[in-house]
Design an enzyme around this catalytic site. Structure first.
Site, PDB file in Angstrom:
ATOM      1  N   LYS A 280       0.832  -1.200   0.000  1.00 52.24           N
ATOM      2  CA  LYS A 280       0.000   0.000   0.000  1.00 52.24           C
ATOM      3  C   LYS A 280       0.869   1.252   0.000  1.00 52.24           C
ATOM      4  CE  LYS A 280      -3.994  -1.787   2.569  1.00 52.24           C
ATOM      5  NZ  LYS A 280      -4.941  -1.646   1.449  1.00 52.24           N
ATOM      6  N   ARG A 354     -10.365 -11.389   1.611  1.00 49.86           N
ATOM      7  CA  ARG A 354     -11.218 -12.415   1.002  1.00 49.86           C
ATOM      8  C   ARG A 354     -10.590 -13.803   1.111  1.00 49.86           C
ATOM      9  NH1 ARG A 354     -11.254  -9.120  -4.496  1.00 49.86           N
ATOM     10  NH2 ARG A 354     -11.301  -7.494  -2.918  1.00 49.86           N
TER      11      ARG A 354
HETATM   12  N1  BES Z   1      -8.218  -3.564   4.004  1.00 46.96           N
HETATM   13  C1  BES Z   1      -8.301  -3.168   2.653  1.00 46.96           C
HETATM   14  C2  BES Z   1      -9.548  -2.356   2.334  1.00 46.96           C
HETATM   15  C3  BES Z   1      -9.664  -1.001   2.976  1.00 46.96           C
HETATM   16  C4  BES Z   1      -9.213   0.114   2.300  1.00 46.96           C
HETATM   17  C5  BES Z   1     -10.266  -0.850   4.195  1.00 46.96           C
HETATM   18  C6  BES Z   1      -9.355   1.361   2.865  1.00 46.96           C
HETATM   19  C7  BES Z   1     -10.401   0.394   4.775  1.00 46.96           C
HETATM   20  C8  BES Z   1      -9.950   1.499   4.104  1.00 46.96           C
HETATM   21  C9  BES Z   1      -8.295  -4.398   1.761  1.00 46.96           C
HETATM   22  O1  BES Z   1      -7.559  -5.465   2.222  1.00 46.96           O
HETATM   23  C10 BES Z   1      -7.706  -3.978   0.450  1.00 46.96           C
HETATM   24  O2  BES Z   1      -6.564  -3.641   0.432  1.00 46.96           O
HETATM   25  N2  BES Z   1      -8.512  -3.979  -0.588  1.00 46.96           N
HETATM   26  C11 BES Z   1      -8.080  -3.620  -1.890  1.00 46.96           C
HETATM   27  C12 BES Z   1      -8.560  -4.702  -2.838  1.00 46.96           C
HETATM   28  C13 BES Z   1      -7.944  -4.669  -4.182  1.00 46.96           C
HETATM   29  C14 BES Z   1      -6.477  -4.959  -4.125  1.00 46.96           C
HETATM   30  C15 BES Z   1      -8.649  -5.690  -5.052  1.00 46.96           C
HETATM   31  C16 BES Z   1      -8.690  -2.283  -2.267  1.00 46.96           C
HETATM   32  O3  BES Z   1      -9.829  -2.011  -1.875  1.00 46.96           O
HETATM   33  O4  BES Z   1      -8.015  -1.496  -2.898  1.00 46.96           O
HETATM   34 MN    MN Z   2      -5.543  -5.339   1.703  1.00 45.86          MN
END
Ligand code: BES
Ligand code: MN
Ligand code: ZN
Length: 508
Positions: A280, A354
């Protein structure tokens, strides 16, 4: 500001303060019940409403000081036509702060006459009980020597007096509110402390205290059982991943449902989400300690279900892992085999939630044969883009289960919004060398998350949308607040605890 609060509820008299509620707008007349009470306040209320500066704006709390000592708090409900229960929730948050500042220990609530009698005493009592507790939340255990003399300044034993018809629900509200705050305490606990091993320990202790059955599928066992998603995501973590299983088994009696299939709750508990090798951006990465909030909601709900001795069997599964960068960590390109035999090509290590949910859902629906399954997860940033922070996204094709969830959410002020999940969305995830990928490109992110999970629901999941009533709640937008908003302080909200408990209480 936070002080320890010991709240009790009764119907006794001789309060130090009375709280009433009034709508704003043109009408200058007092409800009859308030007119009668105003005699003992020497007409202070009647005098106040004649003054142009006397506000009853939505969310306001005004203090009047009638002769004779009893303080009078007026909760402003705003314009009657645009009234929402959230206004009352905001008022109760400010009311509690007022009680602290003015050291009121005995508070009499006389809200019904002002709200109007369409607001029944029982739901009003419940709302009051829940809000007095949740509005007092703050997380202090990491404050150190630079924290000032403490915002606390001693505790308050507050006893609230309400009408008899509200009492039982006020008490239930206090219990559920405490469980919501427990979920928030765990959520706020930083990732260097709250790792998977810590959550396991917490759950064991909590389960012993309230009488839940708690069993742990540790990393070794998970590996042996074929939980390839959970094991891979947790491989780089500071402590190994685990699947925490909490069971509420109501005592068998004529009234209980204990021989029936349980309701299954599953909550994502990633104690910290770096994104892994699909790392991230660093901005706001600290907020990823809240990536465990789905799991914390399930833990809080299970605690309350046990404390309230609900007559319905409930199973709570909390898959927990830390998504880190490490030589042992999983990589993009890895192909994993999950508990139900579905293989997953990892296209993005940041779509980790997931993967841990996949194993928990496949295991939970197979082992417990539930009558319904509900998962909660901070699953996608996309749901925040789509819906903002005012509601959670709800995926559920079973209209009965959906009504249960929406009704409970409306009752407690945890709002949901329905999003679609069709076979077309499942097709977006088709893999090249594995069955499916964990992220299938840019479109419909929150729905892809739900579509992915659908492959792990019940016996049919791997081949088609299952007929088992199942709901996926994406709570990424609602599990923490960037700014305080009465009755909520900045930080974790415990979203889901009050909703789930309300739903399970009304399950027929
Ligand atoms: N934990 C994150 C989602 C999230 C983002 C929660 C911002 C709270 C605030 C999740 O694990 C994630 O990183 N999701 C990705 C999925 C993508 C890589 C398909 C996303 O939402 O960008
Ligand atoms: Mn994630
Ligand atoms: Zn995540």
């Amino acid at each position: 500001m936070y002080r320890s609060l010991k709240a009790t509820a009764s119907v006794s008299t001789h309060p130090q303060a009375v709280a009433i509620a009034m709508y704003g707008g043109a009408s200058q007349s007092l409800p009859k019940a308030y007119r009668l009470l105003d005699r003992q306040w020497g007409g202070a209320l009647a005098a106040a409403i004649k003054r142009p500066e006397f506000t009853r704006d939505a969310g306001s709390v005004t203090c009047l000081y009638p002769e004779g000592g009893t303080r009078l708090f007026v909760l402003g409900l705003g314009d009657k036509k645009s009234f929402r229960e959230d206004t009352l929730r905001a008022c109760l948050g400010s009311l509690l702060q007022n009680c602290f500042t003015s050291k009121v220990t005995k508070l009499h609530l006389e809200l019904s006459p002002g709200l109007g009698h369409s607001f029944k005493p029982e739901p009003l009592g419940r709302l009051v009980g829940e809000m007095l507790i949740v509005s007092n939340f703050s997380f202090e255990s990491c404050k150190g020597t630079a924290g000032g003399s403490g915002s606390g300044g001693g505790g308050l034993n507050l006893s609230i007096e309400v009408e008899q018809a509200q009492l039982a629900q006020v008490r239930r509200g206090l219990t559920v509110g405490r469980s919501a705050n427990y979920a928030r305490t765990l959520a706020a606990t930083p990732p260097n402390i709250a790792n998977p091993a810590y959550l396991v320990k917490q759950c064991k202790a909590m389960a012993r205290k309230v009488g839940l059955k708690c069993s742990i599928i540790d990393a070794k066992k998970a590996q042996a059982m074929g939980m390839g998603g959970l094991v891979a995501v947790g491989a780089g973590g500071s402590t190994p991943p685990a699947l925490i299983c909490l069971e509420h088994i109501p005592p068998a009696s004529k009234k209980t449902d204990s021989n029936k299939a349980p309701v299954l709750l599953v909550g994502k508990a990633i104690t910290f989400d770096t994104g892994g090798y699909s790392i991230k951006p660093s901005a706001n990465m600290d907020a990823m300690k809240y990536d465990k909030c789905g799991g914390m909601a399930v833990i809080g709900a299970m605690e309350a279900v046990a404390a309230l001795k609900l007559p319905i069997p409930v199973v709570g599964l909390i898959p927990t892992a830390e998504n880190m960068v490490d030589t042992k960590a999983y990589r993009p390109g890895d192909i994993l085999t999950c508990y139900n035999g579905v293989t997953v090509e990892v296209t993005n290590t940041d779509a980790e939630g997931r993967l841990v949910l996949a194993d928990a859902l496949a295991y939970g629906t197979k082992k417990y044969k539930p009558r319904a399954a509900i998962d909660l997860a901070t699953l996608t940033g996309g749901v925040v883009v789509a819906l903002g922070s005012f509601c959670a996204g709800c995926f559920c094709s079973d209209s009965t289960l959906r009504s249960r969830l929406f009704d409970a959410g409306d009752a407690v002020g945890e709002r949901l919004w329905h999003l679609p999940l069709w076979d077309e969305h499942r097709q977006m995830l088709k893999g090249t060398h594995g069955d499916i990928v964990n992220s299938g490109g840019r479109g419909a992110h929150p729905i892809q998350g739900a579509a992915f999970l659908s492959y792990f629901i019940g016996d049919e999941g791997p081949t088609q949308l299952s007929s088992l009533p199942w709901a996926h709640l994406d709570i990424a937008g609602v599990s923490d607040l960037k700014e305080a908003k009465s009755p909520w302080c900045k930080g974790p909200t415990g979203f889901g605890v009050r909703l789930l408990v309300k739903m399970l209480e009304g399950w027929k």
